[in-house]
Design an enzyme around this catalytic site. Structure first.
Site, short mmCIF file in Angstrom:
data_model
loop_
_atom_site.label_atom_id
_atom_site.label_comp_id
_atom_site.label_asym_id
_atom_site.label_seq_id
_atom_site.Cartn_x
_atom_site.Cartn_y
_atom_site.Cartn_z
N HIS A 1 0.99 -1.33 -0.23
CA HIS A 1 0.09 0.09 0.01
C HIS A 1 0.97 1.42 0.12
O HIS A 1 1.94 1.22 0.53
CB HIS A 1 -0.83 0.06 1.32
CG HIS A 1 -2.17 0.70 1.12
ND1 HIS A 1 -1.93 2.21 1.39
CD2 HIS A 1 -3.26 0.67 0.70
CE1 HIS A 1 -2.89 2.91 1.10
NE2 HIS A 1 -4.05 1.91 0.73
N GLU B 1 -7.75 -5.03 -0.61
CA GLU B 1 -8.27 -5.67 -1.81
C GLU B 1 -8.25 -7.24 -1.58
O GLU B 1 -8.90 -7.88 -2.07
CB GLU B 1 -7.57 -5.54 -3.01
CG GLU B 1 -8.05 -3.99 -3.44
CD GLU B 1 -7.45 -3.22 -4.81
OE1 GLU B 1 -6.37 -4.00 -5.14
OE2 GLU B 1 -7.58 -2.60 -5.31
#
Length: 398
Positions: A281, A334
């Site tokens: 991320h 996700e």
């Protein structure tokens, strides 16, 4: 979000950084691209603390909201600045119900789309068509409610049509998550599916100054309408470096296939500079709090599938620590979003537009915040091209 294995390129992610240093350090980072570390706005919507792994909606930690509030409550929090009482929540539900319609002209546009159209493209097209017949002027809270109420209607109508079924009318007694599931399937959704999807919608409703939210605010800053801002945000969310990758987690897990194949498959991917879907991320340097919540939900919602996904996660994190020491990489939102959405019956190509169903609340809240104290967003770019070239007339150019 895919993670490009460190050392092979930039690490993409769903969100860009919403705060950082200015001055020389900020300029240096800006020269690398991506506006990393550059403060682009002030907001009271949400705070993303990448160091501590926290996500805050208007003062509330996401862990306290994920399984205890409805999407409507969180939308009210983002729009009005406080969690609703019973009367306020009932009033918002009534307004949602009143907006659960699709104009005939918009339905004609949806019906005209080829069945092979990607659902994300269908949603973007429907929002644009709706804006053309229903929206004008500076964005308002009424428009924000109207848009957010209709996102699941547009998506479900197209999904049914492409599968040879007629769109359904909403059921006024159902909440936002339950009504969306009903419109997709035509069946009263199971309570566990409602809880799972509702928690997902709560977790994804806002996330600081990410790419699509920034895009929406830029458009709003020009004094354009709310539909134009939302269409632009949808275009940004569609990209695989932002919101367009959850279904690819399923593809990766299918490719791995079994627990026995996990370690060799992942080791090969990491050493060859491949992509691990659902890892890494741009902001979080520790665990993504949304992934932590979704992990627990996925374990309950799909215990059989969790055997593989949980083992792959554990193995991947172990290998990343071994092969890329000193580079903190964790599971992102996700990874388990894919498992949770599949468990409630959504197909892979509905994952990203369902992300948009959730994020519409955050987008519209940011749009309203932008126009309340607006200044045109107009950054500069550092020019790196040539200067003072002599002009040559066309007749003399070789």
């Amino acid at each position: 979000m895919p993670m490009t294995i460190p050392g092979t390129g930039n690490t993409p992610s769903e969100d860009t950084k919403s705060a950082g240093n200015t001055g020389e350090k900020g300029v240096a980072k800006m020269q690398k691209g991506g506006l990393e570390g550059i403060v682009a706005a002030t907001t009271a919507m949400s705070k993303v603390d990448g160091t501590q792994g926290r996500l805050i909606y208007r003062g509330y930690d996401i862990h306290s909201l994920a399984s205890t509030t409805t999407f409507e409550e969180v939308a009210h929090l983002l729009w009005f600045g406080h969690l609703p009482n019973k009367r306020e929540l009932a009033d918002l539900h009534a307004k949602f119900v009143a907006e659960r319609t699709i104009p005939n002209s918009v339905m004609q546009v949806i019906r005209a789309l080829p069945i092979q159209t990607e659902p994300m493209d269908a949603l973007r097209t429907a929002v644009s068509a709706w804006g053309g017949v229903s929206i004008s002027g500076i964005p308002t809270i009424e428009q924000a409610i109207a848009a957010t109420a209709r996102f699941p209607l547009f998506l479900a109508a197209f999904n049914r049509l492409r599968h040879g079924h007629e769109p359904l009318a909403s059921r006024p007694e159902l909440g936002h998550a339950a009504n969306y599931l009903y419109l997709l399937t035509g069946e009263t959704p199971k309570s566990e599916h409602i809880r799972g999807l509702n928690s997902y919608l709560v977790l994804l409703a806002d996330h600081g100054m990410n790419a699509s939210t920034f895009t929406a605010r830029i458009v709003a800053s020009t004094e354009s309408d709310i539909a134009s801002s939302l269409v632009a945000a949808l275009g940004a969310l569609k990209g695989p470096l932002h919101g367009g990758a959850p279904s690819k987690v399923q593809d990766m897990l299918r490719s791995i296939g079994t627990r026995d194949n996990a370690e060799p498959w992942l080791r090969d991917a990491i050493t060859k500079g491949g992509k691990l879907m659902g890892f890494g991320h741009r902001v979080y340097k520790t665990a993504d709090p949304r992934a932590e919540e979704l992990r627990g939900m996925a374990r309950v919602a799909d215990p059989e599938g969790f055997v593989l996904s949980g083992y792959v996660e554990e193995t991947a994190l172990t290998l990343l620590r071994e092969l890329k020491p000193g580079r903190p990489i964790y599971t992102n939102v996700e990874y388990y979003s894919a498992a949770l959405m599949a468990s409630v019956g959504l197909t892979g190509d509905l994952f990203t537009p369902t992300f948009a169903v959730s994020r519409s609340a955050g987008w519209t809240a940011h749009i309203l915040e932008q126009v309340k104290n607006n200044r045109l967003i107009r950054p500069e770019a550092e020019y790196t091209g040539p200067m003072d070239l002599p002009f040559t007339p066309l007749s003399e150019r070789q």
